[in-house]
Structures are given as C-alpha cells and as structure tokens.
Design a protein around this motif. Structure first.
Motif, short mmCIF file in Angstrom:
data_model
loop_
_atom_site.label_atom_id
_atom_site.label_comp_id
_atom_site.label_asym_id
_atom_site.label_seq_id
_atom_site.Cartn_x
_atom_site.Cartn_y
_atom_site.Cartn_z
N GLU A 109 -52.97 26.16 41.04
CA GLU A 109 -53.65 25.61 39.86
C GLU A 109 -52.82 25.79 38.60
OE1 GLU A 109 -56.12 29.36 40.97
OE2 GLU A 109 -54.66 28.01 41.92
N GLU A 121 -49.90 23.18 38.86
CA GLU A 121 -50.41 21.83 38.58
C GLU A 121 -50.68 21.65 37.10
OE1 GLU A 121 -53.82 21.64 41.07
OE2 GLU A 121 -52.64 21.76 42.93
N ALA A 122 -51.22 22.68 36.46
CA ALA A 122 -51.48 22.62 35.02
C ALA A 122 -50.18 22.49 34.24
CB ALA A 122 -52.25 23.87 34.57
N LYS A 123 -49.17 23.21 34.65
CA LYS A 123 -47.86 23.12 33.98
C LYS A 123 -47.32 21.70 34.03
CE LYS A 123 -43.10 24.84 34.26
NZ LYS A 123 -42.16 25.72 35.00
N ALA A 124 -47.40 21.06 35.19
CA ALA A 124 -46.88 19.70 35.34
C ALA A 124 -47.64 18.72 34.45
CB ALA A 124 -46.96 19.28 36.80
N ARG A 125 -48.97 18.85 34.41
CA ARG A 125 -49.77 17.93 33.59
C ARG A 125 -49.52 18.13 32.09
NH1 ARG A 125 -53.83 19.35 37.37
NH2 ARG A 125 -54.83 20.71 35.84
N LEU A 126 -49.47 19.40 31.67
CA LEU A 126 -49.28 19.69 30.25
C LEU A 126 -47.87 19.30 29.79
CD1 LEU A 126 -51.08 23.14 30.17
CD2 LEU A 126 -51.84 21.09 28.96
N ALA A 162 -46.06 16.92 30.99
CA ALA A 162 -46.01 15.46 30.90
C ALA A 162 -46.71 14.97 29.64
CB ALA A 162 -46.66 14.85 32.14
N ARG A 163 -47.74 15.68 29.24
CA ARG A 163 -48.53 15.24 28.09
C ARG A 163 -47.91 15.64 26.75
NH1 ARG A 163 -55.09 15.66 27.85
NH2 ARG A 163 -55.41 14.80 25.76
N ARG A 176 -55.31 30.40 34.05
CA ARG A 176 -55.23 29.73 35.34
C ARG A 176 -55.10 30.78 36.44
NH1 ARG A 176 -57.18 24.98 36.20
NH2 ARG A 176 -58.69 26.23 35.05
N GLU A 198 -56.92 20.92 28.45
CA GLU A 198 -55.71 20.13 28.24
C GLU A 198 -55.73 19.40 26.91
OE1 GLU A 198 -54.67 17.64 31.54
OE2 GLU A 198 -55.17 19.19 33.00
N GLU A 199 -56.93 19.09 26.41
CA GLU A 199 -57.04 18.32 25.17
C GLU A 199 -56.84 19.22 23.96
OE1 GLU A 199 -59.51 18.39 27.49
OE2 GLU A 199 -58.84 16.57 28.53
#
Length: 258
Positions: free
Chosen positions: A18, A21-26, A28-29, A69, A81-82
């Motif tokens: 988890e 996965e959070a690292k990859a999403r953040l 990218a954002r 996490r 994330e927001e």
C-alpha cells in the motif's frame, strides 16, 4: 533548498504494497525529486518507517511530512492524495534533536550512534543487568538491577519509553526521560526526568557474567562496558504535521487516553 513556486517533493515509501502504490500515485500526480533536490520529503509508511526516514535525513535540511500507510501512525498524518501541497504549506512544524550514544564494549572498541526515539541498554542473557548510573559526572545510583534502562527524547517518549511505564514528555519540555525496564532492585524506582543538557553515563557491572547490549534506535552494540548519552543540538530535524494535529497536540492527547 527553497525556490519560487510549489515545494519540490521527494517520496520515500516502506516495502508494504500500500505504501509503494501510494508512492507511485503521488509521484505521478505531484512530480518526484531526489531527496537532495527536494524541499520536503514525504514519508509513506508507519512510525517505524518514519524513524528510518528521519535517520536518512539526519544530515540534510529538508522538512519531513509523513502519511500513514503502515500499522502504527502516531508520527504520521492521515493519508489523502488530494490537496497535499496545501496541507504541507499550512503544516505546523516540530523541531527535534537526536541523542548521541557513545558505547565502549568489553574489547575496548568505541561505537557511535544517533537515536531519535531512545537509547536503551538491555540484558543479553537470562541474568539481570547490574548498572551504575551517573548524571553529569556524579553517581546517582550505585547499582540498578534490572532487565535494562532507557533514555528517551520527548519525541520518543510515547514509544518504548511509554511501554516501560515511563512518562510522556511534551515536545517543548526540554527534558529527557530515564526509565528502568523491569527494575528488580531498587524495586520501587520508577526513573527520573533529566535536563536535556544532561550527560548520562551508564556503566555495566559484572559485564562478563551479565552481558548488556546498547541500542540507539536500530543500531545495536553488544557486550558494552560503558555507554554515554548526550543530546546533539547541532542536528535539527523538522517534522511537518497537519494544522490542528501538531506533535505537541498528539503528545498531550496521549496523556488522556484510558
């Protein structure tokens, strides 16, 4: 490291899926930079990984913002994330200083370690430890018979120190906790609060028969003879906490938990 525009972020994550996965999403954002290029390091994991992150950043100037996490998240902010940049911009700061441990083993070798939470001395065998405790070059306890003893920072006072029935210390109290672990003699001694400027020296008595290890967070030295602990005021670690959820507030709230 500051520059015009939004802060540059570096993302560090524990091995938990988890967190990765959070690292990859953040990343990218918000974009991702190396720790050396970043203004803020975002740590994704639990309290254990936050401790790793703080050690990783001991010699840098970046602020550290954690998001939970992991399993325990006392030192972490809630994961969302927001609005990450806005949360970081509005965050409250907590500056902490590590302890410096100088441990001499029975072979005469000297080892150095830094501890953000605590320095602990622990018996290595079934035999209880016998320790002599000095504060600022004055012996305060000739013989403490116990499973061990620890010296905790305010930031670490809610960790191992609390489990050993030590006091929770407000972050700005400028004191350290000296807490015994299962004291056998004197049985009723519950520890002491020391000035953050104190020089603590713990000598191991009967070290051949009663071996003791010393641990500065996750750095361990076996069969120690003498351990000295002082606060290192030259190292400043800045942690960021969401507005209204400062580390001081968390430490205060913890004292009213049933």
């Amino acid at each position: 490291m500051s520059h015009a525009g939004p802060p540059r972020l570096a993302f560090l994550a524990s091995d938990r899926p988890e967190a990765q996965e959070a690292k990859a999403r953040l990343a990218a954002r918000y974009g991702s930079h190396s720790v050396d290029e970043a203004d803020v390091v975002v740590s994704l994991g639990g309290d254990g990984f936050m401790l790793e992150t703080l050690h990783h950043c001991l010699r840098t100037t970046q602020s550290i913002y954690g998001m939970n996490r992991g399993s325990v998240g006392f030192l972490m902010n809630d994961y969302l994330e927001e609005g990450l940049l806005e949360r970081i911009d509005a965050a409250e700061r907590a500056v902490i200083h590590p302890l410096m441990m100088t441990a001499s083993d029975i072979a005469g070798e000297v080892h150095h370690g830094l501890a953000i939470n605590e320095v602990s001395l622990l018996r290595q065998t079934r035999q209880t430890a016998k320790l002599r405790v000095s504060i600022d070059d004055k012996v305060r306890m000739e013989e403490l018979v116990c499973d061990g003893v620890l010296i905790s920072t305010p930031a670490g006072s809610t960790a191992y120190n609390l489990s050993a029935h030590g006091p929770i210390i407000p972050l700005d109290a400028r004191v350290l906790a000296l807490t015994p672990i299962s004291a056998f003699r004197p049985r009723r001694w519950r520890g002491a609060l020391l000035s953050h400027k104190a020089h603590v020296c713990i000598e191991v008595l009967e070290s051949d028969k009663r071996p003791v290890s010393a641990v500065a967070d996750n750095f361990e030295v076996r069969r120690v003879q003498k351990v000295e602990i002082v606060e290192n005021r030259e190292i400043h670690l800045t942690m960021l906490f969401d507005a209204g959820r400062s580390l001081e507030e968390r430490v205060l709230a913890e004292q009213f938990q049933s």
